[in-house]
Every structure is written in C-alpha cells, then in structure tokens.
Write a protein that holds these residues in place. Structure first.
Motif, short mmCIF file in Angstrom:
data_model
loop_
_atom_site.label_atom_id
_atom_site.label_comp_id
_atom_site.label_asym_id
_atom_site.label_seq_id
_atom_site.Cartn_x
_atom_site.Cartn_y
_atom_site.Cartn_z
N LYS A 177 -2.52 31.69 42.56
CA LYS A 177 -3.29 30.53 43.03
C LYS A 177 -2.72 30.01 44.34
CE LYS A 177 -5.06 26.17 41.28
NZ LYS A 177 -6.24 26.20 40.44
N ARG A 178 -1.42 30.08 44.48
CA ARG A 178 -0.78 29.57 45.70
C ARG A 178 -1.24 30.35 46.93
NH1 ARG A 178 5.51 28.03 46.19
NH2 ARG A 178 5.25 26.71 47.99
N LYS A 179 -1.24 31.68 46.83
CA LYS A 179 -1.69 32.51 47.95
C LYS A 179 -3.15 32.21 48.28
CE LYS A 179 -2.60 37.21 49.45
NZ LYS A 179 -2.70 38.61 49.04
N GLY A 180 -3.99 32.13 47.26
CA GLY A 180 -5.41 31.84 47.47
C GLY A 180 -5.62 30.49 48.12
N THR A 181 -4.86 29.51 47.67
CA THR A 181 -4.97 28.17 48.26
C THR A 181 -4.55 28.20 49.72
OG1 THR A 181 -4.59 27.16 46.10
CG2 THR A 181 -4.21 25.77 48.04
N ARG A 182 -3.51 28.94 50.04
CA ARG A 182 -3.06 29.06 51.44
C ARG A 182 -4.15 29.72 52.29
NH1 ARG A 182 -1.79 26.58 54.97
NH2 ARG A 182 -0.60 25.48 53.43
N LEU A 183 -4.78 30.77 51.77
CA LEU A 183 -5.86 31.44 52.51
C LEU A 183 -7.03 30.47 52.75
CD1 LEU A 183 -5.88 34.89 50.67
CD2 LEU A 183 -5.20 34.48 53.06
N ILE A 184 -7.35 29.67 51.76
CA ILE A 184 -8.42 28.68 51.90
C ILE A 184 -8.03 27.66 52.97
CG2 ILE A 184 -9.62 26.77 50.76
CD1 ILE A 184 -9.36 28.47 48.13
N MET A 185 -6.81 27.16 52.89
CA MET A 185 -6.35 26.16 53.87
C MET A 185 -6.37 26.73 55.28
SD MET A 185 -5.95 23.50 52.09
CE MET A 185 -5.16 22.45 53.28
N ASP A 186 -5.99 27.99 55.43
CA ASP A 186 -6.03 28.63 56.75
C ASP A 186 -7.46 28.71 57.28
OD1 ASP A 186 -3.28 28.91 56.63
OD2 ASP A 186 -3.34 31.06 56.14
N ALA A 187 -8.40 29.07 56.40
CA ALA A 187 -9.81 29.16 56.81
C ALA A 187 -10.34 27.79 57.21
CB ALA A 187 -10.65 29.75 55.68
N LEU A 188 -9.98 26.77 56.47
CA LEU A 188 -10.41 25.41 56.81
C LEU A 188 -9.79 24.96 58.13
CD1 LEU A 188 -10.19 23.82 53.27
CD2 LEU A 188 -12.30 24.16 54.60
N ASP B 30 -10.23 20.40 45.28
CA ASP B 30 -10.19 20.12 43.85
C ASP B 30 -9.38 21.19 43.12
OD1 ASP B 30 -10.79 18.83 41.49
OD2 ASP B 30 -12.95 19.08 41.66
N HIS B 31 -8.98 20.90 41.92
CA HIS B 31 -8.25 21.84 41.06
C HIS B 31 -6.88 22.20 41.65
CE1 HIS B 31 -11.85 22.31 38.61
NE2 HIS B 31 -12.52 22.45 39.73
N VAL B 32 -6.26 21.24 42.28
CA VAL B 32 -4.93 21.45 42.86
C VAL B 32 -3.89 21.31 41.74
CG1 VAL B 32 -3.27 20.54 44.53
CG2 VAL B 32 -5.70 20.59 45.09
N GLU B 33 -2.85 22.09 41.84
CA GLU B 33 -1.74 22.01 40.89
C GLU B 33 -0.46 21.76 41.66
OE1 GLU B 33 -1.89 25.66 38.68
OE2 GLU B 33 -3.91 25.22 37.94
N GLU B 34 0.59 21.44 40.95
CA GLU B 34 1.85 21.06 41.60
C GLU B 34 2.37 22.12 42.56
OE1 GLU B 34 2.75 23.05 37.74
OE2 GLU B 34 1.45 21.39 38.28
#
Length: 175
Positions: free
Chosen positions: A144-155, A168-172
């Motif tokens: 999930k961390r890698k995917g979240t980073r990829l999303i943040m980079d795209a944004l 949404d659906h963020v975790e620690e």
C-alpha cells in the motif's frame, strides 16, 4: 444530532438503510463510484451505473430527507485495460453537469500496474480539465505504501490545487 456521511456505497445498500440513517440524523451523503464486486463488461454498464448515481440514488435518498452527492470514475480494479477504461472515462464529462456530482473519484491504484497508473493520470487530467475535486482511494495491497507514493507522485505532477484533493483510506504507514 445531524451528520453527513462522507463515504458510503448506497447502491449496494437497501432502502431500509436510508431510513435508519435518517432516523440517526443523517442529512447528506457522498457516494464514490466503486468496484461492484465484479468487472463490468461494457462502457454501457458504467453509463447505467452513473445514471443510478446521478438520478436514482438521489431520489431514493430524498424519500428520507437525505441529500445524495456522488463522485464518478472508473475504479482502479477495472482500469487495467486502457482501451476499455478510456471508453468509460469518455462518458464522465456529460455526467459532471449533474447537480449532485462532486468530482472524480474514488481513483487510485489497485495492483500498481503500468496501465492502472496511466488511467489514474488520465482521470487526474480529466479532473484538471473540468476543474473538478478529486477523491483518491489508496490501494488495498500488501504494498500500500508504494501504491500511495505512486498516487502522490501522479497528483504532484498535475496542476490540481492540493486543496481540491481528498485522500481516503490512509493508514499510519502511508501518511
């Protein structure tokens, strides 16, 4: 006490749930487009789904005094076929004119594939072009961390004001 439910999938709920929500004080909901538990086989299936979110669900909610707002997208679980996803994305602009549409969402990644990332970027561009809010769903993955980073980079690569993006659906471990 009155409240707003910011994330609920009412298309998969019974009308009794609207009644119970109203009794509990719910006055408005937002319903992100989501994966229905199976892959839709055509863009027409999404067209019907978007009509459900923009026409039927608001009427059903109104029976109980609840305002219904929605987000539209192709969910990452169905976005790994770019040609299919683009056919679906092409439907969205006409629905953005509906009074209850808040923006594009819930977009994100599922398995962090190249095709999912391409479609994520195209949906971000759609939001940017049409000056829409964006609702992001972080991945349901072991990574999930890698995917979240990829999303943040795209944004970050877009010109969308970060104040117009809800993640949404963020975790620690993804903060």
């Amino acid at each position: 006490m009155k409240y707003i439910d910011p994330h609920v999938h009412m298309v998969s709920r019974t009308t009794d749930d609207y009644q119970r929500m109203a009794l509990a004080g719910c006055i408005a909901i937002t319903e992100p487009a989501f994966w229905a538990g199976f892959d839709r086989s055509s863009a027409q299936g999404f067209y019907d789904y978007y009509r459900q979110l923009t026409e039927y669900e608001p009427r059903r909610a109104a029976l109980f005094g609840i305002q219904h707002f929605t987000w539209l997208c192709i969910n990452p679980k169905e976005a790994d076929d770019p040609a299919f996803a683009r056919d679906v994305i092409a439907l969205i602009p006409d629905f953005l004119k509906c009074d209850n549409v808040l923006g594009i969402g819930e977009i994100g990644l599922n398995k962090n594939t190249k095709n999912e990332k391409i479609i994520l970027e195209e949906q971000i561009a759609l939001a940017e072009t049409h000056h829409q809010l964006v609702l992001v769903h972080t991945p349901h993955l072991e990574d999930k961390r890698k995917g979240t980073r990829l999303i943040m980079d795209a944004l970050s690569a877009s010109n969308i004001d970060p104040g117009r993006i809800l993640i949404d659906h963020v975790e620690e471990h993804t903060v």
